[in-house]
Design an enzyme around this catalytic site. Structure first.
Site, mmCIF file in Angstrom:
data_model
loop_
_atom_site.group_PDB
_atom_site.id
_atom_site.type_symbol
_atom_site.label_atom_id
_atom_site.label_comp_id
_atom_site.label_asym_id
_atom_site.label_seq_id
_atom_site.Cartn_x
_atom_site.Cartn_y
_atom_site.Cartn_z
ATOM 1 N N SER A 107 0.700 -1.399 -0.031
ATOM 2 C CA SER A 107 -0.034 -0.040 -0.047
ATOM 3 C C SER A 107 0.849 1.079 -0.001
ATOM 4 O O SER A 107 1.834 1.509 0.758
ATOM 5 C CB SER A 107 -0.894 0.061 1.246
ATOM 6 O OG SER A 107 -1.727 1.077 1.389
ATOM 7 N N GLY A 108 0.793 2.156 -0.883
ATOM 8 C CA GLY A 108 1.393 3.518 -1.021
ATOM 9 C C GLY A 108 2.379 3.170 -1.982
ATOM 10 O O GLY A 108 3.323 4.520 -2.273
ATOM 11 N N THR A 112 -1.932 1.958 -8.015
ATOM 12 C CA THR A 112 -3.437 2.560 -8.554
ATOM 13 C C THR A 112 -2.916 3.534 -9.590
ATOM 14 O O THR A 112 -3.495 3.710 -10.941
ATOM 15 C CB THR A 112 -4.077 3.129 -7.408
ATOM 16 O OG1 THR A 112 -4.734 2.267 -6.453
ATOM 17 C CG2 THR A 112 -5.449 3.921 -8.008
ATOM 18 N N ASN A 157 -1.226 4.923 3.377
ATOM 19 C CA ASN A 157 -1.305 5.295 1.974
ATOM 20 C C ASN A 157 -2.914 5.922 2.008
ATOM 21 O O ASN A 157 -3.809 5.489 2.887
ATOM 22 C CB ASN A 157 -1.665 4.063 0.905
ATOM 23 C CG ASN A 157 -2.013 4.705 -0.601
ATOM 24 O OD1 ASN A 157 -1.845 5.813 -0.625
ATOM 25 N ND2 ASN A 157 -2.244 3.920 -1.408
ATOM 26 N N SER A 160 -5.558 3.987 -0.257
ATOM 27 C CA SER A 160 -5.254 2.839 -0.579
ATOM 28 C C SER A 160 -6.456 1.851 -0.846
ATOM 29 O O SER A 160 -7.700 1.924 -0.627
ATOM 30 C CB SER A 160 -4.857 2.504 1.106
ATOM 31 O OG SER A 160 -4.880 0.818 0.966
ATOM 32 N N SER A 161 -6.093 0.955 -2.068
ATOM 33 C CA SER A 161 -7.434 0.080 -2.603
ATOM 34 C C SER A 161 -7.551 -0.889 -1.277
ATOM 35 O O SER A 161 -6.585 -1.532 -0.859
ATOM 36 C CB SER A 161 -7.126 -0.590 -3.818
ATOM 37 O OG SER A 161 -6.711 0.509 -4.875
ATOM 38 N N GLY A 384 -0.933 -5.624 -2.209
ATOM 39 C CA GLY A 384 0.550 -6.326 -2.116
ATOM 40 C C GLY A 384 0.643 -6.967 -0.787
ATOM 41 O O GLY A 384 -0.103 -6.985 -0.027
ATOM 42 N N GLU A 386 1.114 -7.741 2.981
ATOM 43 C CA GLU A 386 0.990 -6.772 4.112
ATOM 44 C C GLU A 386 1.604 -7.145 5.132
ATOM 45 O O GLU A 386 1.384 -8.304 5.635
ATOM 46 C CB GLU A 386 -0.689 -6.351 4.216
ATOM 47 C CG GLU A 386 -1.033 -5.468 2.975
ATOM 48 C CD GLU A 386 -2.222 -4.841 3.350
ATOM 49 O OE1 GLU A 386 -2.865 -4.119 2.863
ATOM 50 O OE2 GLU A 386 -3.012 -5.263 4.529
#
Length: 958
Positions: A107-108, A112, A157, A160-161, A384, A386
């Protein structure tokens, strides 16, 4: 790519495959760091693209950059996401097959954004028609909608998705985008009802409250203050400086209209979002028997209104549960704790099913109308690996997904390498690598895997808890080398584990999971009564999400983790049917600062993204491979036999070239269409030699052809000058022709207008009459009379302006009169009054009176006085500077009237007065008589006559 090797010491190598120490993590990081500090955020590992988030805007995504990368060989230009997108697109069209791009990272890291850049590139590079543009716009605008409903601020993030997304972009045979399809995976529904400190709920809630129109908020029963809603304040960061909820709301509204959401769909959608907020504000209290009752009926009213469910039905569904007892159903009241659970479960179910409906609605708008004509490029934007300080059920699912994708990644990479070797006729050498199948089996194996044990514990009768689940794992898989708990660990490891933790050794490293909440999140049960309540809804979306035709099965639904496992199986099948491409995104630091490279953080990501593993696979055989034509074209100058032109086949030319360069037999292999070079140092030596040769060649060529170039330049300049001269003359001739044509047209029109000037205004004479009017008025302006007495000089007007001229003449006369009156002095006014008085006396009585009117009176005139008696005396008042000569002249005249007439005439002539005053001195002694005689003559004079009288002669005007 080869050209960039000359600057490799400063900016690193743009393909890790050419890294000499390819097994060294430190060398890998050093190369990544060099490039990052030079704002070179992209690096290749073969065809895999490594992207480091710069945390700042870089000028590398313009339309000009897109044009640069369109249709160019993959390794010809510096690494870029546009190069990968273009190569995927062109390969799809040329090979008539389907492809996918896997974008992964934590994340981050920029997943995206990478997905957006690829979509934007295809939007520009694909053929354009009205239909294709419509599909393109919907593909692009589906992103902000899905981000609003599926993304949230997390600790790592701000966007974040919180779901996995696979998007198919469908192309026709010409490469035009004709449709698309989206699959979503594992939406983090628990975020709807709970957020950790420093995190937010999904963006759409804040966008609606902060950006929604006043009328809309009033209709939804919402206030413009996020702090008023329990589901939005648990993270204590409703406002974030990097997020503009008002602006994002406008983007979402526009996107919904482009994607063909009707007004009814939009109203129902926002009604559901608002109802979730109102649900979160529902409070329960215990009655005398300890049963839950709803405390705030106002919130209940809004939920009932927005979902279109009768208040009583909704209230019963939130405070009671249906239980089947033999042949009848019984309502069992909830405790406050169970009511809160039921409320949150309902909120999660409503939001989760609405999200699925939203994805399906977008798919309907993206549907390809001609399904027989399509090739596909898939985009997989997946969470990804985590690792948090506390990892729960969601991280377990996400990391399981990454294990599966890593397994697929290695399989496809090895397969791709092996196929290329076989195609080129080169012997395949087995590649040693870590096979993570052992970890995948630990998680997903039937009956013995963690997923099976979790489901079994969720479904078994009796009091199952998170700790009983942990005990079951210790019992069933306690001996697995990649699994450990506090109970099973050795003394040192036990210190790092809590009693409710278990640890998995993933391919990327160790992750410790807290077992608390696993059963609850995996069950995700919505009580049957809650589902039945939703089936009473009049909201169109809710009716679709909770259909009355849904089977009322007494069998428990699939658990969350089983659903996710099955969806991963489906995703794997989709990906296996396509050619893979990869984008690995890396976050350089946790503080989101530009130019900051955290070695420890990056090293961790390099490990769990499997980059070193991938590099080892690509380098197990040969570091560099190129088609014969490209290799020979670049390096032919290094061999006298191949320079400047090789007349044989490219393969023979390469054999001749490498023989001259002295390549050893173990340094290369020659395939059917490519040369394979084993070690990067061999390529570096070749490239360095080429750079030296290039400069030498340039010097020789420059010296040899300098004279030719000068002459050629002179001829070019002469030809250019001639061409410019011809163009200039042609331009001047065309301008002269246009000017003459214009002149002829004007003259013709003037003549025609002149001939018809006396006719009524028409198309033939209208311009001429305008000219006549303008010309007359211009001349009149320049020749206006100076005074009223000059009005005879007024210009004669043309016939069409006679009436206007007369009107202007009258206006101008009035203007002159007013101007004369404004400028007259008091003295002049007195003279005019005197004139008027004189006129009343003499007008019509003197024959020469009219000739005297225009001459003004002056102060030097002689004053004359008479008495009112019949004494025949008149007195001439004389002004004299000499005081000795002072005194008036007294005259006696029998013809007094004629004398006064004559004197008045003389007084009216200033010149005569001067003669009388300045030509003769006539002294009369005091006390003596004197005589004055008057007569007419040729000229005016005054003199002493022979008889001693004063003779006054005046000119008689007739």
């Amino acid at each position: 790519m080869e050209a960039s090797l000359t600057a490799r010491d400063r900016v690193g190598i743009q393909d890790f495959v050419l890294l000499d120490a390819y097994t060294s993590e430190s060398a890998f990081l050093d190369n990544l760091r060099k490039r990052f500090h030079e704002n070179l955020i992209y690096t290749y590992i073969g065809t895999l693209l490594v992207s480091v988030n710069p945390y700042k805007d870089l000028d590398i995504y313009s339309k000009k950059q897109m044009d640069t990368y369109m249709g160019v060989n993959f390794f010809e230009l510096p690494p870029h996401i546009y190069a990968l997108a273009d190569n995927v697109f062109r390969t799809m069209l040329s090979e008539f097959n389907n492809h996918f791009i896997l974008i992964s990272g934590e994340s981050g890291a920029g997943k995206t954004e990478a997905s957006k850049k690829i979509l934007q590139f295809y939007a520009v590079s694909c053929p354009s028609t009205k239909l294709l543009n419509n599909v393109r716009d919907r593909l692009l605008l589906s992103n902000p909608v899905l981000e609003a409903f599926g993304n949230a601020k997390t600790l790592k993030n701000d966007n974040s998705s919180r779901f996995g997304k696979y998007m198919d972009i469908q192309f026709d045979h010409r490469g035009g985008a004709v449709g698309g399809h989206i699959l979503s995976y594992l939406l983090e529904k628990s975020r709807v009802v709970h957020q950790n400190h420093g995190e937010r709920n999904f963006h759409i809630f804040y966008q609606l409250v902060e950006g929604g129109e006043e009328d809309l908020l009033r209709w939804l029963g919402l206030e413009r203050n996020c702090k008023n809603y329990r589901y939005l304040v648990q993270g204590d960061c409703a406002k974030v400086s990097s997020i503009n909820d008002k602006s994002d709301w406008k983007t979402v509204r526009k996107a919904l209209s482009v994607i063909d959401f009707s007004e009814s769909d939009t109203e129902h959608l926002f009604g559901i979002i608002a109802s979730v907020l109102h649900l979160g504000n529902l409070k329960f209290e215990a009655d005398a028997r300890g049963y839950a009752t709803i405390k705030n009926n106002q919130e209940m009213h809004w939920v009932s209104k927005l979902l279109g469910i009768p208040n009583q039905v909704l209230q019963q569904g939130l405070t009671h549960r249906k239980i089947e007892a033999k042949t009848e159903e019984v309502l069992s009241p909830f405790s406050v704790e169970h009511a809160v659970y039921a409320r949150d479960a309902l909120a999660k179910a409503v939001y989760g099913r609405t999200f699925d409906w939203l994805v399906n609605k977008i798919n309907e708008s993206l549907a390809n109308q001609d399904s027989s004509r399509k090739r596909v490029v898939g985009l997989l934007d997946i969470y990804g690996f985590e690792v948090f300080s506390v990892n729960s059920f969601e991280q377990f699912c996400i990391n399981y997904c990454n294990e599966k994708l890593q397994q697929l990644f290695i399989q496809l990479t090895l397969k791709s390498e092996q196929e290329e070797y076989e195609l080129e006729g080169i012997e395949w050498e087995p590649v040693p690598y870590f096979n993570n199948k052992i970890i995948c089996d630990l998680v997903e194996e039937k009956f013995r895997g963690i997923i099976s044990l979790l489901d079994e514990e969720c479904l078994r009768p009796g009091e199952a808890t998170d700790l009983t689940f942990l005990e079951k794992m210790e019992e069933k898989i306690g001996g697995h080398p990649h699994f450990v708990t506090h109970k099973l660990a050795d003394k040192n490891t036990r210190k790092t584990l809590e009693r409710g933790d278990f640890r998995l050794l993933h391919y990327a490293g160790e992750v410790t999971y807290c077992v608390v909440g696993f059963l609850d999140k995996n069950n995700n049960l919505l009580y049957r009564s809650g589902k039945e309540v939703m089936q009473h809804s009049k909201n169109g979306i809710i009716k679709h999400c909770f259909p009355s035709s849904e089977p009322d099965s007494k069998k428990r639904p699939e658990t969350v983790v089983t659903q996710f496992k099955n969806s991963l199986v489906g995703l794997t099948e989709i990906l296996m049917s396509k050619e893979p491409w990869y984008v690995r995104c890396i976050k350089p630091n946790e503080s989101k600062q530009p130019a900051k490279f955290d070695d420890v953080l990056v090293r961790h990501q390099v490990k769990y993204l499997g980059l070193m593993e991938h590099l080892r696979v690509r380098r197990a055989g040969f570091a560099y491979r190129r088609k014969y034509e490209l290799f020979l074209q670049r390096y032919k100058a290094l061999c006298p036999d191949t320079w400047p032109n090789w007349k044989g086949t490219p393969a023979e030319g390469v054999r001749c070239l490498i023989k001259h360069l002295g390549y050893k037999t173990d340094e290369y292999k020659l395939g059917r269409t490519k040369i394979f070079i084993r070690h990067p140092r061999t390529l570096f030596a070749t490239e360095d030699a080429f750079q030296v040769c290039k400069h030498q060649l340039a010097t020789r060529i420059q010296a040899k052809y300098k004279g030719y170039r000068v002459k050629e330049e002179y001829l070019k300049q002469k030809a250019a000058a001639t061409k410019i001269e011809n163009c200039w003359r042609g331009l001047m001739a065309r301008k002269e022709r246009e000017r003459r044509a214009w002149a002829v047209k004007v003259i013709k029109k003037f003549i025609k207008g002149f001939m018809t000037r006396n006719q009524p205004a028409c198309i033939d004479n209208s311009e001429y009459l305008v000219y006549v009017r303008q010309n007359y008025l211009t001349r009149l302006k320049e020749n206006l009379p100076k005074s009223v007495l000059d009005m005879d000089s007024w210009l004669t007007p043309p016939p069409i302006l006679k009436e206007v001229s007369l009107l202007l003449q009258n206006v101008f006369v009035r203007y002159l009169v007013r101007q004369y009156v404004r400028e007259i002095t008091p003295q002049r006014k007195a003279q005019l009054l005197l004139k008027a008085q004189t006129s009343s006396m003499f007008k019509g009585k003197k024959e020469n009176y009219p000739l005297s009117v225009c001459s003004p009176f002056v102060d030097t005139r002689i004053g004359v006085s008479v008495s009112n008696l019949s004494d025949n005396f008149l007195i001439l008042h004389v002004t004299c500077d000499d005081i000795k000569q002072k005194g008036d002249l007294v005259l006696q005249c029998d013809f007094l009237y004629e004398a006064l007439t004559k004197l008045s005439f003389i007084a009216d002539k200033q010149s005569c007065i001067k003669v009388v005053q300045g030509s003769v001195r006539f002294d009369i002694q005091p006390g003596r008589e004197g005589f004055v005689d008057f007569k007419s003559g040729q000229e005016s004079m005054v003199y002493r006559a022979k008889n001693g009288h004063l003779m006054v002669v005046s000119v008689e005007f007739r």
